[in-house]
Design an enzyme around this catalytic site. Structure first.
Site, PDB file in Angstrom:
ATOM      1  N   THR A 112       0.864  -1.196   0.000  1.00 44.05           N
ATOM      2  CA  THR A 112       0.000   0.000   0.000  1.00 44.05           C
ATOM      3  C   THR A 112       0.892   1.236   0.000  1.00 44.05           C
ATOM      4  O   THR A 112       1.994   1.205   0.558  1.00 44.05           O
ATOM      5  CB  THR A 112      -0.870  -0.018   1.278  1.00 44.05           C
ATOM      6  OG1 THR A 112      -1.834  -1.045   1.131  1.00 44.05           O
ATOM      7  CG2 THR A 112      -1.563   1.307   1.551  1.00 44.05           C
TER       8      THR A 112
ATOM      9  N   VAL B  31     -13.523  -3.774   2.403  1.00 43.98           N
ATOM     10  CA  VAL B  31     -12.845  -2.478   2.391  1.00 43.98           C
ATOM     11  C   VAL B  31     -12.054  -2.350   3.688  1.00 43.98           C
ATOM     12  O   VAL B  31     -12.568  -2.659   4.764  1.00 43.98           O
ATOM     13  CB  VAL B  31     -13.869  -1.313   2.279  1.00 43.98           C
ATOM     14  CG1 VAL B  31     -13.170   0.026   2.357  1.00 43.98           C
ATOM     15  CG2 VAL B  31     -14.658  -1.425   0.975  1.00 43.98           C
TER      16      VAL B  31
ATOM     17  N   ASP C  98      -8.859   0.031   5.903  1.00 46.79           N
ATOM     18  CA  ASP C  98      -8.766   1.333   6.573  1.00 46.79           C
ATOM     19  C   ASP C  98      -8.475   2.493   5.628  1.00 46.79           C
ATOM     20  O   ASP C  98      -8.776   3.647   5.937  1.00 46.79           O
ATOM     21  CB  ASP C  98      -7.657   1.288   7.630  1.00 46.79           C
ATOM     22  CG  ASP C  98      -6.295   0.965   7.015  1.00 46.79           C
ATOM     23  OD1 ASP C  98      -6.238   0.090   6.125  1.00 46.79           O
ATOM     24  OD2 ASP C  98      -5.292   1.585   7.409  1.00 46.79           O
TER      25      ASP C  98
END
Ligand code: ASP
Length: 312
Positions: free
Chosen positions: A182, A211, A213
């Site tokens: 990420t 989904v 954070d």
């Protein structure tokens, strides 16, 4: 007892333009080969240059964040944009969020055709009166003039191989570092304004529709001009449960902690929930902070003036 989190600071950059970025954190090393590590490091430096080009010419924090995020979203070494991890259905579902210190925010969750999800987050921030679309329709994306690509643009051979490997593991390899990467950026511009952005493909082999954070304002991404701009990475559920970004802000504002103390305590809380990861922050005033759980490896970097530093 768990080891204390590892905290770094951008020494020498207590005021003025500052950019801090991350390329994910995870329990085990990925990119795993020296070749991948070299490519990832080079991409971090390119992202720092792109963001600092904006900041040093007097540009705004939001433009610097978006410029740095674009570089990392387009690089297949990272779990965002091209090169994102895949869901259990071998499809990419991308999440992104952008928030400015003045509270303006935009986020998208589960987009499958947006080449640079941070652009869609920015469109939500700038072109709508809402803060989160999950996901926006193709018509909305067209209206916002967002560049779209076929869904299979995101299905890279490396991520497909990782997905298949994880699907062989007990519990579908949930939380395995293979899905790591990420990306996020936090910046302070010449006027002292701060901004945070994060972009991800989520967790490898996640259930379709899940989904984490990243697009949840106050969890994986948060900015408040009174305190800090924050971007988080790794086990998203735990960062949501701890409302990690907002918790750092609250600790600084009301508990009188320094950003480094606040980040350390939040990472302790994440680990107590059996999660791990990293947090980057740029305060409205003061040095940037990068924290990670002791068990986690992290890709990160910072830039101010002519200084550039990155490590994977
Ligand atoms: N936090 C992201 C998510 O849970 C994944 C990551 O940062 O590795 O979706």
């Amino acid at each position: 007892m768990a080891e204390k989190p590892v905290i770094y600071s951008t020494q020498g950059a207590a005021e003025g333009p500052l950019l801090v970025i991350h390329g994910g954190a995870g329990k085990r090393r990925h990119p795993s080969t020296p070749e991948h590590q070299e490519k990832a490091t080079a991409a971090l430096y390119r992202a720092l240059d792109a963001g600092m080009a904006v900041l040093s010419s007097g540009g705004e924090a939001i433009d610097a964040v978006v410029a740095a995020v674009h570089v990392l979203e387009d690089d297949p070494e990272f779990n965002a944009g091209y090169g994102a991890t895949l869901t259990a259905s071998a499809k990419a579902e991308l999440d992104s969020c952008l928030m400015m210190g003045n509270g303006e925010a935009g986020a998208v969750a589960g987009v499958t055709t947006v080449r640079n999800p941070i652009d869609a987050a920015r469109a939500v921030l700038e072109q709508t009166k809402h803060v989160l679309f999950a996901p926006p329709s193709i018509d909305e994306l067209n209206l916002w003039e967002i560049t779209q690509v076929p869904e299979d643009y995101f299905v890279t051979p490396l991520r497909l191989e990782q997905l298949r490997e994880l699907q062989e593991l007990p519990d579908g390899g949930w939380g395995h570092a293979k899905g790591h990467g990420t990306i996020g950026a936090v910046a302070r511009d010449m006027k002292g304004n701060i901004c945070a952005g994060t972009s991800t493909g989520g967790m490898c082999n996640q259930m379709p529709g899940r989904v984490g954070d990243t697009p949840i304002i106050g969890a994986g991404t948060y900015a408040n001009q009174e305190t800090v701009a924050i971007s988080c990475t790794r086990t998203g559920e735990k960062f949501v449960q701890e409302v990690a970004g907002y918790q750092v802000h609250a600790r600084v504002l009301w508990a009188g902690q320094t950003p480094a103390e606040a980040i350390s305590d939040v990472l302790d809380a994440i680990e107590a929930r059996d999660g791990n990861g990293g947090i980057i922050c740029v305060p409205a005033q003061g040095e940037g902070i990068v924290g990670r759980n002791a068990c986690a490896q992290m890709n990160w970097g910072y830039a101010f003036g002519d200084t550039r530093y990155a490590e994977v």
